[in-house]
Scaffold this motif. Structure first.
Motif, PDB file in Angstrom:
ATOM      1  N   VAL B  61      -1.806   5.605  -2.785  1.00  0.00           N
ATOM      2  CA  VAL B  61      -0.364   5.672  -2.796  1.00  0.00           C
ATOM      3  C   VAL B  61       0.326   4.561  -3.361  1.00  0.00           C
ATOM      4  O   VAL B  61       1.295   4.771  -4.017  1.00  0.00           O
ATOM      5  N   THR B  65       2.746   4.454  -7.124  1.00  0.00           N
ATOM      6  CA  THR B  65       4.198   4.859  -7.364  1.00  0.00           C
ATOM      7  C   THR B  65       4.780   3.333  -7.684  1.00  0.00           C
ATOM      8  O   THR B  65       4.372   2.087  -7.357  1.00  0.00           O
ATOM      9  N   GLN B  70       9.586   1.743  -4.259  1.00  0.00           N
ATOM     10  CA  GLN B  70       9.212   1.632  -2.945  1.00  0.00           C
ATOM     11  C   GLN B  70      10.166   0.792  -2.093  1.00  0.00           C
ATOM     12  O   GLN B  70      10.305   0.534  -0.835  1.00  0.00           O
ATOM     13  N   ASN B  98       2.959  -3.919  -1.383  1.00  0.00           N
ATOM     14  CA  ASN B  98       2.416  -3.386  -2.906  1.00  0.00           C
ATOM     15  C   ASN B  98       1.389  -4.486  -3.272  1.00  0.00           C
ATOM     16  O   ASN B  98       0.150  -3.978  -3.652  1.00  0.00           O
TER      17      ASN B  98
END
Ligand SMILES: Nc1ncnc2c1ncn2[C@@H]1O[C@H](COP(=O)(O)OP(=O)(O)OP(=O)(O)O)[C@@H](O)[C@H]1O
Ligand SMILES: [Mg+2]
Lengths: 249, 219
Positions: B61, B65, B70, B98
């Motif tokens: 995920v 992205t 985010q 991240n």
């Protein structure tokens, strides 16, 4: 001291150990010979649980257990009492020579660091590396690395040491220095099980020879008898071919 | 002359939030990312069943992205379900989660590159799995992963400028405000770029120095 009964091991469809028995007494120096792929390495690895046997019983110091279902605790107890010397040395490359030798003492056995270093230095002196305590493995020759491997194996005061072709990864001129160390241990009465292709070692150092072929032990006898009164044609040919290769070197 | 005055005036005005915000944001986020990365890599390396699946999902995920989105999800999105987080902590959370996903992959690869024979030798010396990881595998893996992780750190310094989008008063945000007052976009943004370049240069030098030092010890 160690008795193995009916050990079996397969990798997929390939049966590598076909239900063999083994009995090692204290002070035995046993050479394991046999053609490539006959299961020698696999046997040693099963004895130290680096590989899990499919079947088999082990009696170690009078304690009997099933090798397939041995608990983590049992495995740890066995490993604490045994040592392994690898063909590829497998030294810890982020540790100095001395740390390689003492790690099993300071970390696994919680020994005081100074005491462990004293033991480690004594052993490194014994294998002729008194000037290499602080070196890293990649700064050593193969023969030196294997001598560190042997010192590491000795540090934990094992009841038996397993050697898997300790000299096969070495250049010919370095083999002698490693064999000399192993011979010294034999003279001191260390119990050792040594997979080897060195006929001279088998002949002159080991007291017993085991011959493996296709996952079976097809001969197990005193060294003298093995070499001088060998009746098995296949084994005689094997010895001849190895000795012939040795001469060509 | 006016432009030179502007640049010297603004230099400290931009550098100060760099020291007060950009650096702490990077240091805190990267440290947390390392903890996440090591744990997530470890879970996979040790093959811990359910956790391994969770780790794969997390990495899938996060890496799939955009970072900017985010940030928006956490800062502008979460309040609508009652979770309100201040700009700075929100940025820390997003940057560490991240980067954690990326460094987990780097570290996992490095863990797997440590020769299996050394792990076996560890067991034969009587060490247990955790002791082997701690004393043998992790030190070697981190050393192997060091160049990639150092690059990731430098990349993160620059990525923190994205935090301006969620109202964190970092260097980019402050520069934008000065531009809005003075209309000297070119000079000021070049000055900002220069300050980022200074930060990156220091880190690159540090990286080179540390790599050299590590190489003089062992493999
Ligand atoms: N992990 C493994 N997975 C699958 N097959 C294996 C594995 N380890 C060994 N084997 C196979 O088992 C057989 C016996 O291997 P083993 O390494 O025990 O032989 P060896 O007698 O030690 O041979 P060598 O003298 O070449 O070292 C070989 O056919 C080998 O390919
Ligand atoms: Mg072998």
């Amino acid at each position: 001291m160690i008795e193995i009964k009916g050990i079996r091991k397969s990798f997929g469809d390939l049966e590598v150990l076909k239900g063999l028995d083994l009995n090692i007494e204290k002070g035995d120096v046993v050479a394991i010979l046999g053609p490539s792929g006959s299961g020698k390495t696999t046997l040693l690895r099963c004895l130290n649980f680096l590989e899990k046997a499919d079947e088999g019983t082990m009696i170690f110091d009078g304690q009997e257990f099933d090798m397939h279902s041995a608990s983590r605790k049992t495995i740890h107890e066995i490993r604490i009492k045994t040592s392994f010397v690898f063909q590829q040395f497998n030294l810890f490359s982020n540790k100095t020579v001395l740390e390689n030798v003492t790690l099993g003492l300071t970390v696994a056995r919680k020994m005081d660091k100074h005491k462990a270093e004293e033991i480690g230095k004594n052993l490194l002196d014994k294998v002729g590396l008194s000037d290499k305590y602080e070196a890293y493995p990649n700064q050593l020759s193969g023969g030196q690395q294997q001598r560190v491997g042997i010192a590491r194996a000795l540090a934990t005061d094992p009841e038996i040491i397993y050697f898997d072709e300790p000299t096969s990864a070495l250049d010919p001129e370095l083999i002698g220095e490693v064999l000399a160390v192993i011979k010294e241990l034999a003279d001191e009465g260390m119990t050792m099980l040594v997979v080897t292709h060195e006929m001279n070692f088998a002949k002159h150092v080991s007291k017993k020879v085991i011959f493996m072929d296709e996952g079976n032990i097809i001969a197990s006898m005193p060294t003298e008898q093995f070499f001088n009164e060998q009746k098995n044609e296949r084994i005689r040919n094997f010895i001849k071919s190895i000795e012939h290769k040795g001469e060509q070197k | 002359m006016k432009i030179i005055n502007l640049l010297t005036d603004s230099f400290l005005k931009i550098l100060l939030p760099g020291i007060r915000v950009t650096i702490p944001l990077t240091v805190i986020s990267f440290s947390l990312a390392m903890v996440i990365g090591i744990l997530v890599a470890f879970v996979q390396f040790a093959n811990i069943r359910v956790l391994k699946q969770l780790a794969r999902f997390y990495i899938w995920v996060i890496r799939g992205t955009p970072l900017l989105i985010q940030l928006f999800v956490v800062f502008y999105g979460l309040p609508s379900v009652g979770v309100i987080i201040d700009p700075f902590p929100a940025a820390v959370i997003v940057f560490s989660i991240n980067e954690g996903a990326y460094s987990a992959e780097t570290i996992r690869g490095a863990l797997e590159a440590v020769p299996k024979g050394q792990i076996e030798a560890g067991y034969c010396s009587g060490l247990n799995f955790v002791q082997i990881m701690w004393h043998i595998v992790l030190p070697q893996a981190l050393r192997m992963a060091f160049p990639s992780l150092a690059n990731a750190l430098i990349a993160m310094v620059k990525s923190t400028s994205l935090a301006a989008n969620i109202t964190v008063m970092e260097m980019f945000m402050v520069t934008q405000q000065i531009v809005a007052r003075t209309y000297e976009a070119l000079a000021l943004y070049l000055e900002l770029a220069f300050i980022y370049l200074m930060f990156s240069t220091v880190l690159t030098r540090l990286q080179t120095y540390l790599e050299k030092r590590m190489n003089t010890r062992g493999a």
